[in-house]
Design an enzyme around this catalytic site. Structure first.
Site, PDB file in Angstrom:
ATOM      1  N   ASP A 142       4.556 -14.696  11.596  1.00 18.07           N
ATOM      2  CA  ASP A 142       3.299 -15.221  11.056  1.00 18.07           C
ATOM      3  C   ASP A 142       2.205 -14.156  11.201  1.00 18.07           C
ATOM      4  OD1 ASP A 142       0.893 -16.516  10.645  1.00 18.07           O
ATOM      5  OD2 ASP A 142       1.466 -18.335  11.712  1.00 18.07           O
ATOM      6  N   GLU A 200       0.850  -1.214   0.000  1.00 14.55           N
ATOM      7  CA  GLU A 200       0.000   0.000   0.000  1.00 14.55           C
ATOM      8  C   GLU A 200       0.874   1.249   0.000  1.00 14.55           C
ATOM      9  OE1 GLU A 200      -3.395  -0.186   2.639  1.00 14.55           O
ATOM     10  OE2 GLU A 200      -3.518   1.994   2.662  1.00 14.55           O
ATOM     11  N   LYS A 210      -7.689  -1.502  11.087  1.00 17.50           N
ATOM     12  CA  LYS A 210      -7.044  -1.870   9.819  1.00 17.50           C
ATOM     13  C   LYS A 210      -5.839  -0.964   9.591  1.00 17.50           C
ATOM     14  CE  LYS A 210      -6.334  -1.875   5.187  1.00 17.50           C
ATOM     15  NZ  LYS A 210      -5.421  -0.984   4.456  1.00 17.50           N
ATOM     16  N   HIS A 255      -2.893  10.202   0.456  1.00 17.85           N
ATOM     17  CA  HIS A 255      -2.994   8.871  -0.146  1.00 17.85           C
ATOM     18  C   HIS A 255      -2.832   8.957  -1.670  1.00 17.85           C
ATOM     19  CE1 HIS A 255      -4.198   4.701  -0.097  1.00 17.85           C
ATOM     20  NE2 HIS A 255      -4.964   4.947  -1.141  1.00 17.85           N
TER      21      HIS A 255
HETATM   22  C1  MEV Z   1      -6.111   2.700   4.888  1.00 18.93           C
HETATM   23  O1  MEV Z   1      -5.295   1.635   4.508  1.00 18.93           O
HETATM   24  C2  MEV Z   1      -6.190   2.821   6.384  1.00 18.93           C
HETATM   25  C3  MEV Z   1      -7.158   3.892   6.903  1.00 18.93           C
HETATM   26  O2  MEV Z   1      -8.460   3.656   6.390  1.00 18.93           O
HETATM   27  C4  MEV Z   1      -7.143   3.754   8.410  1.00 18.93           C
HETATM   28  C5  MEV Z   1      -8.171   4.617   9.108  1.00 18.93           C
HETATM   29  O3  MEV Z   1      -9.230   4.918   8.523  1.00 18.93           O
HETATM   30  O4  MEV Z   1      -7.924   4.938  10.280  1.00 18.93           O
HETATM   31  C6  MEV Z   1      -6.742   5.244   6.477  1.00 18.93           C
END
Ligand code: MEV
Length: 440
Positions: free
Chosen positions: A296, A85, A280, A393
């Site tokens: 792992d 990513e 995430k 991003h």
């Molecule tokens: C993207 O890989 C991760 C985010 O969605 C985490 C978040 O929303 O806190 C930017």
């Protein structure tokens, strides 16, 4: 229709590729060439990869990046991260730099206990099973001594074996719930070997326990396996600084920024939809370091998400508070990691990653990984409550879009420069690219 194949694993790599590309691709020659392009030129490296798993046909590359400037307990680290990513390593580096002159990250290992269980069925009187367990416990340990000898020499081994009655959840279901200290090893093989030995001893000894009826003697072992849920193999990482030292975004005061950070974390605490995405973002950092260090990541993922719902609803792994003018941001999570054994001594890049990290102990690696998760979450939530996530991003994603469009190196340079000052939405990039091409 393609027919099933017998003995695929026994074919040579070339034969596997021939069969696969003939039956499953529209252009076998192109597919073969692509697979071979990803073979490592060094034969010994390729052979190593071929032998990691069954039926290897090529390698699947992920970029290995470095996030420098992580000050953890007053020691500077450059953290290796394996991830696809585009914005993750940049975000980690930014967060590291942000906290560098504010005291850095402080971490603490809260526990290192690993867990394994022998699951079995017993039809009979519970008191007699308890009496049997008390009698057999020393034998469980002594029968496993060949397995535990080396681990014990290093200071680890079996901590505890408990008999647990699970019959309220499932008829006749009992377990040996066992805890272990596996030091710098992740410990899966050690734990599973111990458990399988416990199961053998349990079954064998039941045959001669005088108080058991014939039915009670027939203890039925269902399975023996470690648990990836390790709530007492726990690490905490924290950052803090006076609220006045925080600068959120161009237009917001430090105080407003701190409050928004706390609000964002509080939302993730009470709203599972947000919590999953919030976590995430944490896993972006955690998985990348776990992968780079040959650990792992599936075990880590499973254990961490279970921990995130340990009190019922799924919730945030990070916490934020403003206390007496100080902004505090911290994470607490379980991590069962190893720095010896497994891929850590096999994969040349993993060995290098370990060297870059200063050959950490498992406890030190737990702290580094927790920091990577916290930093990632700080960076993501900071963007979310200030500029929004897309700005940074898309800037990072820009090169991916340009590569998809087939931009030349010159075009990439021009457009990267252009998008330093313009918002890089997908459409805007395509339009700017087409405009640039048409002016040539
Ligand atoms: C993207 O890989 C991760 C985010 O969605 C985490 C978040 O929303 O806190 C930017």
């Amino acid at each position: 229709m393609t027919q099933p194949i017998e003995g695929f694993s026994k074919l040579t790599k070339e034969q596997k590729i021939d069969w696969l590309t003939t039956h499953y691709t529209t252009d076998p020659e192109a597919a073969k060439a692509l697979l071979k392009r990803y073979w490592n030129v060094a034969e010994d490296v390729q052979q190593l990869h071929d032998e990691f798993i069954e039926n290897t046909i090529t390698n699947y590359y992920l970029p290995l990046g470095i996030a420098p400037n992580f000050l953890i307990n007053n020691k500077l680290y450059a953290i290796p991260m394996a991830i696809e990513e585009s914005s993750v390593v940049a975000a980690a580096s930014k967060a590291a730099k942000f906290w560098l002159d504010k005291g850095g990250f402080k971490t603490q290992v809260l526990g290192t206990e690993k867990i394994g269980q022998v699951h079995f069925m017993y039809h009979g009187n519970k008191e007699r099973l308890t009496a049997f367990f008390e009698q057999v416990r020393p034998k469980l340990l002594s029968d496993a001594s060949a397995i535990t000898k080396n681990m014990e020499k290093r200071g680890g081994g079996i901590n505890k074996i408990e008999l647990r009655d699970k019959t309220e959840a499932l008829d006749h279901y009992y377990q040996l719930h066992c805890t272990f200290e596996t030091l710098d090893a992740m410990g899966a093989n050690f734990i599973n070997s111990c458990l399988e030995q416990f199961a053998k001893t349990l079954k064998a000894e039941a045959q001669s326990f005088p108080l058991f009826s014939e039915e009670e003697k027939a203890i039925e072992i269902v399975m023996s396996i470690l648990s990836n849920y390790v709530p007492d193999c726990l690490v905490r990482a924290e950052v803090s600084c006076p609220v006045d030292e925080l600068k959120g975004g161009s237009s917001e005061s430090s105080r407003q920024f701190a409050e928004k950070m706390v609000q964002a974390v509080n939302i993730a605490k009470v709203e599972p939809h947000r919590a999953v995405t919030h976590n995430k973002g944490i896993m972006n950092g955690i998985d990348a370091v776990v992968l780079a260090t040959g650990n792992d990541f599936r075990a880590v993922e499973a254990g961490i998400h279970a921990y995130a719902s340990k009190d019922g609803p799924y919730t945030s792994l990070t916490h934020a508070a403003i206390e007496n003018g100080t902004f505090k941001f911290w994470i607490e999570l379980p991590l069962a990691l190893g720095t010896i054994g497994g891929l850590t001594s096999l994969h040349p890049l993993v060995k290098l990653a370990m060297e870059i990290l200063g050959k950490p102990s498992a406890q030190e690696l737990m702290q580094i990984v927790a920091v990577a998760g916290l930093a990632q979450n700080f960076a993501a939530v900071r963007s979310l409550v200030t500029t929004g996530i897309q700005e940074g991003h898309m800037k990072m994603h820009l090169l991916n879009i340009l590569n998809q469009l087939g931009a030349t190196e010159d075009e990439k340079k021009t457009l990267t420069h252009h998008f330093k000052k313009h918002s890089a939405t997908h459409n805007a990039v395509v339009e700017a690219f087409e405009k640039l091409r048409s002016t040539k």
